[in-house]
Design a protein around this motif. Sequence first.
Motif, PDB file in Angstrom:
ATOM      1  N   LYS A 291       1.154  -1.367   0.138  1.00  0.00           N
ATOM      2  CA  LYS A 291       0.412   0.401   0.344  1.00  0.00           C
ATOM      3  C   LYS A 291       0.981   1.338   0.116  1.00  0.00           C
ATOM      4  O   LYS A 291       2.080   1.225   0.896  1.00  0.00           O
ATOM      5  CB  LYS A 291      -1.078   0.115   0.940  1.00  0.00           C
ATOM      6  CG  LYS A 291      -1.800  -1.007   1.065  1.00  0.00           C
ATOM      7  CD  LYS A 291      -2.754  -0.860   2.042  1.00  0.00           C
ATOM      8  CE  LYS A 291      -3.266  -2.751   2.496  1.00  0.00           C
ATOM      9  NZ  LYS A 291      -5.094  -2.001   0.902  1.00  0.00           N
ATOM     10  N   VAL A 292       0.896   1.982  -0.998  1.00  0.00           N
ATOM     11  CA  VAL A 292       1.354   3.349  -1.136  1.00  0.00           C
ATOM     12  C   VAL A 292       1.298   4.300  -1.334  1.00  0.00           C
ATOM     13  O   VAL A 292       0.153   4.612  -1.163  1.00  0.00           O
ATOM     14  CB  VAL A 292       2.387   3.130  -2.909  1.00  0.00           C
ATOM     15  CG1 VAL A 292       3.630   4.195  -3.255  1.00  0.00           C
ATOM     16  CG2 VAL A 292       3.154   1.724  -3.456  1.00  0.00           C
ATOM     17  N   PHE A 293       2.341   5.328  -0.516  1.00  0.00           N
ATOM     18  CA  PHE A 293       1.364   6.290   0.167  1.00  0.00           C
ATOM     19  C   PHE A 293       3.242   8.133  -0.128  1.00  0.00           C
ATOM     20  O   PHE A 293       3.769   7.122   0.260  1.00  0.00           O
ATOM     21  CB  PHE A 293       1.269   6.184   1.993  1.00  0.00           C
ATOM     22  CG  PHE A 293       0.059   5.439   1.860  1.00  0.00           C
ATOM     23  CD1 PHE A 293      -1.160   6.165   2.033  1.00  0.00           C
ATOM     24  CD2 PHE A 293       0.829   4.310   2.778  1.00  0.00           C
ATOM     25  CE1 PHE A 293      -1.900   5.027   1.949  1.00  0.00           C
ATOM     26  CE2 PHE A 293      -0.627   3.664   2.663  1.00  0.00           C
ATOM     27  CZ  PHE A 293      -1.849   3.689   2.786  1.00  0.00           C
ATOM     28  N   GLU A 294       2.573   8.860  -0.077  1.00  0.00           N
ATOM     29  CA  GLU A 294       3.690   9.957  -0.307  1.00  0.00           C
ATOM     30  C   GLU A 294       3.892  10.805   0.995  1.00  0.00           C
ATOM     31  O   GLU A 294       5.339  11.299   1.209  1.00  0.00           O
ATOM     32  CB  GLU A 294       3.254  10.466  -1.446  1.00  0.00           C
ATOM     33  CG  GLU A 294       3.121   9.683  -2.495  1.00  0.00           C
ATOM     34  CD  GLU A 294       3.865   9.270  -3.447  1.00  0.00           C
ATOM     35  OE1 GLU A 294       4.882   9.203  -2.577  1.00  0.00           O
ATOM     36  OE2 GLU A 294       3.430   8.196  -3.782  1.00  0.00           O
ATOM     37  N   THR A 295       2.988  10.700   2.333  1.00  0.00           N
ATOM     38  CA  THR A 295       3.362  10.953   3.909  1.00  0.00           C
ATOM     39  C   THR A 295       2.473  10.007   4.205  1.00  0.00           C
ATOM     40  O   THR A 295       1.606   9.327   4.074  1.00  0.00           O
ATOM     41  CB  THR A 295       2.551  12.470   3.877  1.00  0.00           C
ATOM     42  OG1 THR A 295       1.014  12.124   2.801  1.00  0.00           O
ATOM     43  CG2 THR A 295       2.693  13.133   2.039  1.00  0.00           C
ATOM     44  N   GLN A 296       2.725  10.298   5.723  1.00  0.00           N
ATOM     45  CA  GLN A 296       2.856   9.507   6.588  1.00  0.00           C
ATOM     46  C   GLN A 296       1.355  10.126   6.781  1.00  0.00           C
ATOM     47  O   GLN A 296       0.399   9.748   7.454  1.00  0.00           O
ATOM     48  CB  GLN A 296       3.011   9.934   8.289  1.00  0.00           C
ATOM     49  CG  GLN A 296       3.413  11.179   8.599  1.00  0.00           C
ATOM     50  CD  GLN A 296       4.636  10.841  10.216  1.00  0.00           C
ATOM     51  OE1 GLN A 296       4.726   9.972  10.449  1.00  0.00           O
ATOM     52  NE2 GLN A 296       5.098  12.504   9.964  1.00  0.00           N
ATOM     53  N   ASP A 297       0.748  11.351   6.646  1.00  0.00           N
ATOM     54  CA  ASP A 297      -0.891  11.901   7.133  1.00  0.00           C
ATOM     55  C   ASP A 297      -2.023  11.182   6.324  1.00  0.00           C
ATOM     56  O   ASP A 297      -3.082  10.585   6.274  1.00  0.00           O
ATOM     57  CB  ASP A 297      -0.683  13.209   6.723  1.00  0.00           C
ATOM     58  CG  ASP A 297       0.045  13.865   8.123  1.00  0.00           C
ATOM     59  OD1 ASP A 297       0.083  13.279   9.307  1.00  0.00           O
ATOM     60  OD2 ASP A 297       0.644  14.875   8.022  1.00  0.00           O
ATOM     61  N   ALA A 298      -0.698  11.062   4.464  1.00  0.00           N
ATOM     62  CA  ALA A 298      -1.484   9.953   4.179  1.00  0.00           C
ATOM     63  C   ALA A 298      -1.910   8.347   4.043  1.00  0.00           C
ATOM     64  O   ALA A 298      -3.420   8.054   4.458  1.00  0.00           O
ATOM     65  CB  ALA A 298      -1.668   9.881   2.433  1.00  0.00           C
ATOM     66  N   LEU A 299      -1.393   7.903   4.954  1.00  0.00           N
ATOM     67  CA  LEU A 299      -1.451   6.458   5.731  1.00  0.00           C
ATOM     68  C   LEU A 299      -2.593   6.734   7.189  1.00  0.00           C
ATOM     69  O   LEU A 299      -3.047   5.464   7.053  1.00  0.00           O
ATOM     70  CB  LEU A 299       0.175   5.956   5.866  1.00  0.00           C
ATOM     71  CG  LEU A 299      -0.116   4.851   6.918  1.00  0.00           C
ATOM     72  CD1 LEU A 299       1.541   4.199   6.397  1.00  0.00           C
ATOM     73  CD2 LEU A 299      -0.268   4.663   8.354  1.00  0.00           C
ATOM     74  N   LEU A 300      -2.223   7.529   8.013  1.00  0.00           N
ATOM     75  CA  LEU A 300      -3.201   7.973   8.920  1.00  0.00           C
ATOM     76  C   LEU A 300      -4.550   7.888   8.399  1.00  0.00           C
ATOM     77  O   LEU A 300      -5.642   6.968   8.846  1.00  0.00           O
ATOM     78  CB  LEU A 300      -2.667   9.113   9.588  1.00  0.00           C
ATOM     79  CG  LEU A 300      -1.362   9.323  10.135  1.00  0.00           C
ATOM     80  CD1 LEU A 300      -0.797   9.745  11.111  1.00  0.00           C
ATOM     81  CD2 LEU A 300      -1.618   7.640  11.818  1.00  0.00           C
ATOM     82  N   ALA A 301      -4.775   8.872   7.409  1.00  0.00           N
ATOM     83  CA  ALA A 301      -5.876   8.897   6.720  1.00  0.00           C
ATOM     84  C   ALA A 301      -6.905   7.787   6.175  1.00  0.00           C
ATOM     85  O   ALA A 301      -7.800   8.414   6.944  1.00  0.00           O
ATOM     86  CB  ALA A 301      -5.861  10.577   5.871  1.00  0.00           C
TER      87      ALA A 301
END
Length: 616
Positions: A450-460
Motif C-alpha cells: 500500500k503506497v503512500f507519499e506522506t505519513q498523514d496519507a497513511l493515517l487518513a
Amino acid sequence: MSLHPVTERVTARIAERSAKLRSAYLARIDAARPSGPARKDLGCGNLAHGFAASGADKPQLKAGHAGHIGIVTAYNDMLSAHQPMEHYPTLIRMAARNAGGSAQVAGGVPAMCDGVTQGRAGMELSLFSRDVVAQSTAIALSHEMFDAALLLGVCDKIVPGLLIGALAFGHVPTIFVPAGPMPSGLPNKEKAAVRQRFAEGKATKEELLEAESASYHGAGTCTFYGTANSNQMLVEVMGLHMPGTAFVNPNTPLRDALTVAAAEQALRITHLTNDYRPIGRVVDEKAIVNAMVGLAATGGSTNHAIHLVAIARAAGLIIDWDDLDELSRHTPLLVRVYPNGSADVNHFHAAGGLGFVIRELVEAGLMHRDLLCVHGGDLLRQAKVPELDGTKLIWSEAPTQSGDTTILRGVQEPFDAEGGLRRLQGNLGRAVVKVSAVAPEHRRIEARAKVFETQDALLAAFKAGQLEGDFVAVVRGQGPRANGMPELHKLTPTLSVLQDRGQRVALLTDGRMSGASGKVLAAIHVSPEAACGGAIAMLREGDVIAIDAEAGTMQALVDEAEWSAREPAQPDLAASAHGTGRELFATMRRTTTSAERGACALFADASFGDDKDLCA
C-alpha cells in the motif's frame, strides 16, 4: 583477554578502508597542535577582545600560561534534557579556577526537540540541525583561545553534531558533559497503551495529554531508550565521558560533582601537560567499533546507523551498514529497556547500567579495551561507578551480577544471541531494521504494498477504514534529499493497532523511525531514496514485497522484465520547500549524502573512499 574475531576483523577492515583519509586527518590535527597555550599566537588586539569580559580570569588569560577551557553549550530551557545545564558554566568556571586554569562559554548551539516537532513540519529540519550544530561548534572553537573543550549536550542530533564539530578541531582535548535522565514517571508501557488507544479513538486528547505529561514530567532526558539515551551510551563506550556519567539524574550533588570532575580532567589532558589526549586520537576505528557494538548490545537507536557514519567520516574513517550488521549479528543483546522492554533507563542504571555492560563486552572480547579515554585510563575504567563519599567523588567497581535480569543480563545469558540492528538489501536497495523490539514471528512478511507519499496519507487511510488485510505500508519521498528525512514516529501506534488486530503489517520507507522504533517490522532509511530515483520509487500499489529481517533481505516480487521497464515515480516535494524555515535548508537538501553515507551535507564534496554517487 583476546579480541573476538569479528570485532578484530571489522576493525581491521575499517582501518584498511580508511587508511588514506585517516592519515590525512591525523596529519592535519598534528599540524594544528599549538606549541604553547592556544592563544599565544593571537595579536594583542585579538587577545584583548577574547578576555575583555573575563573578570577574575583576565589576569590568568593575559599571562597566557595556564590551560583554558572552551565551553560549547546546547542549553535551552525548552528541552527538559538541556534545562539543567543553565548553571553548568558557573560551576565549570569555578572548578577550572580552583584547578589553576580558566574557562569561558565559547558559544551556544541550537538544540531542537524532536519530541515537540514529531509529526510537524519542523521535524523536516531535525536531521539537518545536526550539521548546523556541527558548524556552530566549529565557529565556537575557531577563536584559537582554547586548550580544551567541554561539550554540553544530550539529545538526538545535538551530541552527534557537537562531536562532528569538535572533530574538526581534533587537536583539542574534549570531554562531553551531559545532564542525565529525569526521574521515572508514568511507565513507558502505560504511556504507549494510551497512545495506541488514542489512535483507535478510544482515548480522548485530554487523557493522552495527561499521560504524556505524567511521562515527560521534569528536568532531564526522556527516560525511554531512544536516540538521546543511546547518545549517552555511545559517548561512554567511546571514552568521551568521565566514567559512569551517562545516567546520573540532574540537579543532584553527584551530577554536580561529575561536572566539576570533567572540568578538572580537561585541564589535565591539554597539550600543556604530559597526558595529552586530543579528541581526534580518542575517536579512532576502535572507538567507532565500540560504538557499533554498544548500539547492538543495548538495542539502541536506529538513528545511529546514520550518525555514526557521519561521525566516523569527521575523524577520517569510513564505515557502512555491512560493518554494523556483521557486528550486530555477533553481539548478544544484553539490555531490555523501552521500547525493547518495559523498564526505563533509571531502572537499567539501577540494575547495573553501562558499567556492567561495558565490563561484560570487554571481557568477552567484543569491545576494545585499549582506548585513549579522556579520563586517563582504558575502557575498563570507564566501567566504574561514580558515588560520593561525603563530598568526595570516588569510583567503585560495577556490580558483577545484574540487579534485575528482566532488564540487564550478562554475555552468558543474553536476551538474544544477536544485537538489535540489521542491514537489509535486495532489489529495493539497502535499509536498516531494528529487530530487538520485534517478536520473532513478526520479523518476516510477504504481502502486497500500500503506497503512500506522506505519513498523514497513511493515517487518513487508517481513519477511513481502508487498511484491511495484510500489507506492507510504503511511505516514500521521506529521504534526506526529499524533505530532510523526518522521523515518522506517528505511524508506530497506528501500525501497532493493526498488528494487534491480527493483521500482518510492516513499514518500508526512505524516512526514519527514531530511537522509539517499536514492535512493528520497519525497513527504514531505504537507500537510494525515492528523490534520487531509488527502487522504492518504482513500487506500485499491489506489488508483492518480501521483507526478511532474519535473512537480511527485502525484495519486490515483480516480474524482472516488468521491473526493469518501470520508471521511478517522482515524489512531489513542493509542500516541503517552504514554511517553518524549510526554505533556508534547500542547499542542504540538494547536497546531502545518502542515509548510508551519513545523510550529511558537510562532506558532500569529499571522498568517501570511492567514486560512487553520494546519492546512492
